[in-house]
Design a protein around this motif. Structure first.
Motif, PDB file in Angstrom:
ATOM      1  N   LEU A 274       0.856  -1.181   0.000  1.00 51.79           N
ATOM      2  CA  LEU A 274       0.000   0.000   0.000  1.00 51.79           C
ATOM      3  C   LEU A 274       0.894   1.233   0.000  1.00 51.79           C
ATOM      4  O   LEU A 274       1.731   1.394   0.892  1.00 51.79           O
ATOM      5  CB  LEU A 274      -0.912   0.014   1.230  1.00 51.79           C
ATOM      6  CG  LEU A 274      -1.660  -1.287   1.550  1.00 51.79           C
ATOM      7  CD1 LEU A 274      -2.507  -1.112   2.801  1.00 51.79           C
ATOM      8  CD2 LEU A 274      -2.493  -1.749   0.373  1.00 51.79           C
ATOM      9  N   GLY A 275       0.727   2.105  -0.986  1.00 52.74           N
ATOM     10  CA  GLY A 275       1.538   3.305  -1.084  1.00 52.74           C
ATOM     11  C   GLY A 275       0.843   4.496  -0.457  1.00 52.74           C
ATOM     12  O   GLY A 275      -0.381   4.650  -0.558  1.00 52.74           O
ATOM     13  N   MET A 276       1.614   5.347   0.208  1.00 52.54           N
ATOM     14  CA  MET A 276       1.084   6.587   0.766  1.00 52.54           C
ATOM     15  C   MET A 276       2.094   7.701   0.529  1.00 52.54           C
ATOM     16  O   MET A 276       3.199   7.479   0.068  1.00 52.54           O
ATOM     17  CB  MET A 276       0.786   6.444   2.259  1.00 52.54           C
ATOM     18  CG  MET A 276       1.980   6.130   3.123  1.00 52.54           C
ATOM     19  SD  MET A 276       1.528   6.052   4.881  1.00 52.54           S
ATOM     20  CE  MET A 276       3.033   5.411   5.607  1.00 52.54           C
ATOM     21  N   LYS A 277       1.676   8.930   0.844  1.00 46.43           N
ATOM     22  CA  LYS A 277       2.518  10.130   0.722  1.00 46.43           C
ATOM     23  C   LYS A 277       3.028  10.321  -0.711  1.00 46.43           C
ATOM     24  O   LYS A 277       4.191  10.668  -0.934  1.00 46.43           O
ATOM     25  CB  LYS A 277       3.665  10.087   1.732  1.00 46.43           C
ATOM     26  CG  LYS A 277       3.172   9.967   3.176  1.00 46.43           C
ATOM     27  CD  LYS A 277       4.274  10.218   4.165  1.00 46.43           C
ATOM     28  CE  LYS A 277       3.818   9.951   5.603  1.00 46.43           C
ATOM     29  NZ  LYS A 277       2.638  10.733   6.018  1.00 46.43           N
ATOM     30  N   SER A 278       2.142  10.135  -1.662  1.00 45.36           N
ATOM     31  CA  SER A 278       2.528  10.345  -3.063  1.00 45.36           C
ATOM     32  C   SER A 278       2.893  11.790  -3.332  1.00 45.36           C
ATOM     33  O   SER A 278       3.696  12.077  -4.240  1.00 45.36           O
ATOM     34  CB  SER A 278       1.389   9.908  -3.999  1.00 45.36           C
ATOM     35  OG  SER A 278       0.195  10.635  -3.723  1.00 45.36           O
ATOM     36  N   LEU A 279       2.320  12.727  -2.556  1.00 46.75           N
ATOM     37  CA  LEU A 279       2.679  14.151  -2.666  1.00 46.75           C
ATOM     38  C   LEU A 279       3.556  14.577  -1.490  1.00 46.75           C
ATOM     39  O   LEU A 279       3.553  15.738  -1.079  1.00 46.75           O
ATOM     40  CB  LEU A 279       1.418  15.021  -2.723  1.00 46.75           C
ATOM     41  CG  LEU A 279       0.470  14.781  -3.894  1.00 46.75           C
ATOM     42  CD1 LEU A 279      -0.677  15.778  -3.857  1.00 46.75           C
ATOM     43  CD2 LEU A 279       1.202  14.857  -5.222  1.00 46.75           C
ATOM     44  N   SER A 280       4.286  13.610  -0.925  1.00 49.10           N
ATOM     45  CA  SER A 280       5.239  13.856   0.160  1.00 49.10           C
ATOM     46  C   SER A 280       4.586  14.255   1.476  1.00 49.10           C
ATOM     47  O   SER A 280       5.228  14.848   2.339  1.00 49.10           O
ATOM     48  CB  SER A 280       6.279  14.906  -0.252  1.00 49.10           C
ATOM     49  OG  SER A 280       6.994  14.470  -1.382  1.00 49.10           O
ATOM     50  N   GLY A 281       3.317  13.958   1.625  1.00 45.68           N
ATOM     51  CA  GLY A 281       2.643  14.194   2.892  1.00 45.68           C
ATOM     52  C   GLY A 281       2.062  15.580   3.079  1.00 45.68           C
ATOM     53  O   GLY A 281       1.095  15.759   3.810  1.00 45.68           O
TER      54      GLY A 281
ATOM     55  N   VAL B  60      -2.690  -0.309  -4.009  1.00 47.08           N
ATOM     56  CA  VAL B  60      -3.428   0.958  -3.969  1.00 47.08           C
ATOM     57  C   VAL B  60      -2.471   2.084  -3.600  1.00 47.08           C
ATOM     58  O   VAL B  60      -1.517   1.875  -2.849  1.00 47.08           O
ATOM     59  CB  VAL B  60      -4.606   0.885  -2.963  1.00 47.08           C
ATOM     60  CG1 VAL B  60      -4.121   0.559  -1.582  1.00 47.08           C
ATOM     61  CG2 VAL B  60      -5.420   2.169  -2.952  1.00 47.08           C
ATOM     62  N   THR B  61      -2.717   3.252  -4.141  1.00 47.07           N
ATOM     63  CA  THR B  61      -2.047   4.480  -3.718  1.00 47.07           C
ATOM     64  C   THR B  61      -3.055   5.291  -2.925  1.00 47.07           C
ATOM     65  O   THR B  61      -4.095   5.704  -3.457  1.00 47.07           O
ATOM     66  CB  THR B  61      -1.545   5.290  -4.925  1.00 47.07           C
ATOM     67  OG1 THR B  61      -0.544   4.533  -5.604  1.00 47.07           O
ATOM     68  CG2 THR B  61      -0.970   6.631  -4.486  1.00 47.07           C
ATOM     69  N   ILE B  62      -2.774   5.512  -1.640  1.00 42.61           N
ATOM     70  CA  ILE B  62      -3.697   6.204  -0.748  1.00 42.61           C
ATOM     71  C   ILE B  62      -3.376   7.688  -0.789  1.00 42.61           C
ATOM     72  O   ILE B  62      -2.241   8.099  -0.548  1.00 42.61           O
ATOM     73  CB  ILE B  62      -3.565   5.659   0.683  1.00 42.61           C
ATOM     74  CG1 ILE B  62      -3.896   4.159   0.698  1.00 42.61           C
ATOM     75  CG2 ILE B  62      -4.478   6.418   1.638  1.00 42.61           C
ATOM     76  CD1 ILE B  62      -3.445   3.456   1.954  1.00 42.61           C
ATOM     77  N   SER B  63      -4.382   8.495  -1.083  1.00 44.59           N
ATOM     78  CA  SER B  63      -4.172   9.930  -1.283  1.00 44.59           C
ATOM     79  C   SER B  63      -5.013  10.729  -0.291  1.00 44.59           C
ATOM     80  O   SER B  63      -6.214  10.479  -0.137  1.00 44.59           O
ATOM     81  CB  SER B  63      -4.559  10.310  -2.719  1.00 44.59           C
ATOM     82  OG  SER B  63      -4.371  11.689  -2.946  1.00 44.59           O
ATOM     83  N   GLY B  64      -4.377  11.677   0.375  1.00 47.40           N
ATOM     84  CA  GLY B  64      -5.105  12.570   1.270  1.00 47.40           C
ATOM     85  C   GLY B  64      -5.911  13.590   0.483  1.00 47.40           C
ATOM     86  O   GLY B  64      -5.352  14.333  -0.326  1.00 47.40           O
ATOM     87  N   ILE B  65      -7.213  13.624   0.696  1.00 41.18           N
ATOM     88  CA  ILE B  65      -8.116  14.489  -0.075  1.00 41.18           C
ATOM     89  C   ILE B  65      -8.979  15.262   0.906  1.00 41.18           C
ATOM     90  O   ILE B  65      -9.746  14.675   1.675  1.00 41.18           O
ATOM     91  CB  ILE B  65      -8.988  13.654  -1.028  1.00 41.18           C
ATOM     92  CG1 ILE B  65      -8.091  12.939  -2.054  1.00 41.18           C
ATOM     93  CG2 ILE B  65     -10.032  14.519  -1.719  1.00 41.18           C
ATOM     94  CD1 ILE B  65      -8.829  11.967  -2.952  1.00 41.18           C
TER      95      ILE B  65
END
Length: 344
Positions: A239-246, A272-277
């Protein structure tokens, strides 16, 4: 696909990743005979479980950020209606508010559309604390089970030892699965690849492992290079996170575009790439990237990595690795550090 072809693709995928190549396209291609709609959100295998999850997920922390909870509810419901099914959360996000908002958003028959994940925040405390937190999370989320329950923030040097000690949180993962309150289990962290690898060395059958994966990580204390291949080898779900560096600082400073950063992360062989929205506008931006997603080629990924490598080298865009700026207060307290805002 015959077994020799499948084995070849698995081995080739891991080898390509070690060289920095993305093979998400292979994962998306092997989804069965039915062709998805051209603008659909791709679905990917969740490790070896037989379950599929959306290639883009919704991060739980940002759901609780807007003052008006209706904003978070709207984001979740619109995401589900658009074909995103993976929902991230944690027991301590916004002091439980993120779980409460998500629980409200899942009413009216939407729970069945979601692959629901939250995290347990014992940070060294034992099984009993973990099971109490699980009951809190189930109540706030208004559900009788989780699809995925993960140990949150493995970021301190002694965390693996604390989690695996007798009576530790790992025993709670086993118990919750046995009780049917949790389908799958995993762990998360953002600090150092060594900590993830130490967790894996215990040989526990985690179903998923969550880690920061972005273009800067590709060349700096890299989870992509060191942890992701091992997770794939064990057939767990990455599971990927922090695609925009957090904190999206690279985007704000014009180093990368949201499209470049998210496409890079989604092009890695992750479930999955988890994105903060935190707004409907950001949701629409990310949906536009994810619909009918086509992975970057390995040449495109290498070119982007090389372009940002000089700025990645000192960790300025991944402060979650080099500082305590992104470490949660719950973990700080259990490890004897002052909370955020009291570091002067």
């Amino acid at each position: 696909m015959d077994s020799s072809r499948r084995e070849f693709l698995q081995l080739a995928g891991i080898a390509a990743l070690a060289a920095g190549a993305g093979v998400a396209g292979e994962a998306e291609a092997d989804q069965g005979s039915a062709a998805p709609a051209p603008d659909a959100i791709p679905m990917r295998p969740f490790g070896k479980t037989g379950v599929k999850v959306s290639a883009l997920g919704i991060g739980g922390f940002h759901i609780g950020a807007p003052k008006d909870e209706q904003v978070g509810i709207r984001i979740i419901q619109e995401a589900l209606d658009a074909g995103i099914n993976f929902l991230d959360n944690a027991w301590d996000y916004n002091k439980g508010r993120s779980e409460e908002i998500m629980g409200k958003a899942l009413q009216g028959g939407r729970r069945d559309k979601a692959f629901l994940m939250t995290k347990v925040c014992t940070h060294g405390r034992g099984k009993d604390v973990a099971m109490k937190q699980l009951e809190d999370s189930l109540r706030r989320l208004q559900t009788d089970h989780l699809d995925l329950w993960q140990i949150h923030e493995v970021v301190y040097a002694n965390d693996p030892e604390l989690h695996f000690k007798k009576g530790g949180v790992v025993e709670a993962l086993e118990l919750a699965k046995k009780q049917g309150k949790v389908r799958f289990v995993g762990f998360t962290g953002h600090k150092h690849p060594d900590l993830h690898l130490e967790m894996l060395r215990h040989g526990f059958p985690f179903d998923a492992v969550q880690m920061p994966l972005n273009v800067f990580d590709g060349t700096f204390r890299s989870f992509e290079q060191r942890v992701l291949p091992e997770v794939l080898r064990r057939k767990m779900a990455p599971l990927g996170m922090k695609s925009l560096s957090g904190n999206a600082e690279p985007v704000k400073k014009g180093v990368v575009t949201p499209q470049e950063a998210i496409r890079y992360a989604m092009s890695l062989p992750v479930a999955v790439t988890i994105s903060g929205i935190d707004s409907p506008e950001v949701l629409q931006q990310n949906l536009a990237i994810a619909r009918g997603f086509k992975p970057m080629t390995k040449e495109e990924m290498a070119a982007l990595r090389n372009r940002v490598a000089p700025l990645a080298a000192d960790g300025r865009f991944e402060l979650f690795k080099t500082s305590m700026q992104f470490d949660g207060n719950e973990g700080r307290e259990q490890h004897g550090f002052p909370p955020q805002g009291q570091l002067g």
